[in-house]
Design an enzyme around this catalytic site. Structure first.
Site, PDB file in Angstrom:
ATOM      1  N   SER A 301       0.742  -1.202  -0.023  1.00  0.00           N
ATOM      2  CA  SER A 301       0.130   0.066  -0.038  1.00  0.00           C
ATOM      3  C   SER A 301       0.885   1.405  -0.068  1.00  0.00           C
ATOM      4  CB  SER A 301      -0.877  -0.176   1.179  1.00  0.00           C
ATOM      5  OG  SER A 301      -1.971   0.910   0.979  1.00  0.00           O
ATOM      6  N   ASP A 312       9.496   4.944 -10.827  1.00  0.00           N
ATOM      7  CA  ASP A 312       8.692   5.556 -11.933  1.00  0.00           C
ATOM      8  C   ASP A 312       9.406   7.059 -12.245  1.00  0.00           C
ATOM      9  OD1 ASP A 312       7.512   3.436 -12.024  1.00  0.00           O
ATOM     10  OD2 ASP A 312       5.280   4.199 -12.161  1.00  0.00           O
ATOM     11  N   LYS A 326      -0.919  -3.897  -2.885  1.00  0.00           N
ATOM     12  CA  LYS A 326      -2.318  -3.579  -2.533  1.00  0.00           C
ATOM     13  C   LYS A 326      -2.562  -1.972  -3.134  1.00  0.00           C
ATOM     14  CE  LYS A 326      -4.274  -5.287   0.291  1.00  0.00           C
ATOM     15  NZ  LYS A 326      -5.452  -6.205   0.055  1.00  0.00           N
TER      16      LYS A 326
END
Length: 405
Positions: A301, A312, A326
């Site tokens: 999460s 990224d 999650k």
């Protein structure tokens, strides 16, 4: 984001029994839930008929309030594993959990294939000291099987006063018979951020979960590491292993501490409130020092939000094993009488537009799973193979400046 400053929470909150229920990403809002239309006549008759039969024939007397509470809990719980109806005590525990202090055993769990499964014990918690591991299945409590009992009932059985003992039957991969583990309940104070200098110029930052104080504590820890390094870090190891998540705002703050620009996280859902995008505000607190992020199957999460944002944006290299996966968002809607509804409203996406829900994030550098005795905490320092691998990678890495994806 609305003006009432929706408090966004990620995975693994709601310490209803000293355990934290993995619940994707949560959004706590003060908006009142819209009032639903009346039940269709046939459904209203069915509900009335069932309640009447229960009143007449059930072995024990039960009042209408309890029946309706059970009906609502079942209705919401059947939507998905992460939506839930919370009574006042459960909602109060959820709010307390975001502050980083609660009573219990200190373990994050989720429901996998109808089995209560451990994501990770908190650092230095009663569960961690008792040897509970990520992936363990909780099969029984004080000698009684969990079976198909409602989650709130199971939580109530684990919950108890500090100093009392709960015995858990633990199923573990590779073991033929369940373990019988006695855990003394305690007040769990989450010190979510720890730091140290691994060697000259190379810092170590461990975040065990994300609470309200994690963002500020991370900034303070980075400042201390930069000062100890003489004003410039050669590199930083960010350890997110077995971090089950927590407050999303804290995850955004932590990500922003390493980014000068770029998207951190976005979410998409049906309602306007469930759609948002969070951008870095600028100001890399490490001065562009190379960053190695350690992750594993217990990183979930909010931890995955940080890992995804840094990966990224080209700001860090991820080492370890695939993360938990999650990526759903729950909105916590306060109801009357101090109760609340936790409802899945959207999915969140990493800066590259990828949903990691039930997929996880693959590390840039795969490391073997640790042995059964490896704890993977900072206290082990150079004895930790993953930390050693991260340090070796940092020694050959140039300073970087994040680029927007």
């Amino acid at each position: 984001m609305s003006q009432n400053r929706r408090t966004l929470l990620a995975a693994l909150l709601g310490c209803l029994a000293g355990v934290v229920i993995a619940a994707g990403t949560l959004a706590l809002t003060r908006h009142a839930a819209p009032r639903p239309a009346g039940l269709p006549p046939n459904d209203a008759r069915l509900l009335s008929e069932v309640m009447g039969l229960i009143h007449e024939d059930y072995v024990e007397k039960i009042d209408d309030h309890q029946l309706m509470s059970n009906a609502v809990r079942g209705m919401v719980g059947e939507l998905d594993p992460h939506s839930a109806f919370m009574n006042k005590d459960e909602f109060d525990d959820l709010k307390i959990a975001t502050e980083g202090n609660y009573s219990g055993i200190g373990v994050e769990v989720t429901i996998e294939d109808h089995v209560l499964t451990v994501i990770a014990p908190l650092d230095d918690s009663p569960a961690a000291r008792a040897g509970i591991r990520p992936g363990d299945a909780i099969l029984s409590i004080d000698g009684r099987a969990i079976g198909n009992a409602p989650l709130d009932t199971t939580i109530a059985r684990i919950r108890g006063d500090p100093g009392t003992v709960v015995r858990l039957g633990i199923g573990r991969e590779g073991l033929e018979n369940p373990l019988d583990v006695a855990i003394e309940r305690a007040m769990v104070t989450v010190h979510s951020v720890r730091h140290s200098m691994l060697e000259p110029g190379i810092g170590y930052l461990r975040i065990s979960q994300f609470s309200d104080t994690t963002g500020g504590d991370t900034s303070a820890a980075l400042a201390a590491l930069v000062e100890e390094a003489g004003g410039s870090l050669r590199g930083l190891v960010l350890d997110l292993r077995n971090n089950p998540g927590g407050v999303l705002d804290a995850a955004v703050e932590v990500s922003d501490a390493f980014l000068d620009r770029g998207t951190i996280v976005s979410a998409e859902g049906r309602s306007p409130e469930s759609r948002f995008r969070m951008e870095a505000m600028g100001g890399d607190l490490t001065g562009g020092a190379p960053v190695a992020v350690l992750v594993n199957g217990g990183s979930a999460s909010a931890a995955e939000i940080v890992a995804g944002a840094l990966k990224d944006n080209g700001r860090a290299t991820l080492l370890g094993q695939k993360t938990f996966g999650k990526g759903s968002v729950q909105t916590v809607l306060p109801l009357e009488d101090g109760q609340a509804l936790k409802l899945t409203t959207s999915l969140y996406y990493t800066p590259s537009g990828v949903s990691i829900h039930e997929k996880g994030i693959e590390p840039d550098v795969s490391l073997p799973e640790p042995g059964p005795t490896a704890r993977g905490h900072a206290a082990e320092g150079e004895a930790d193979p993953a930390i050693l691998a991260a340090v070796n990678l940092l020694k050959s890495a140039p300073k970087t400046v994040a680029a927007a994806p």
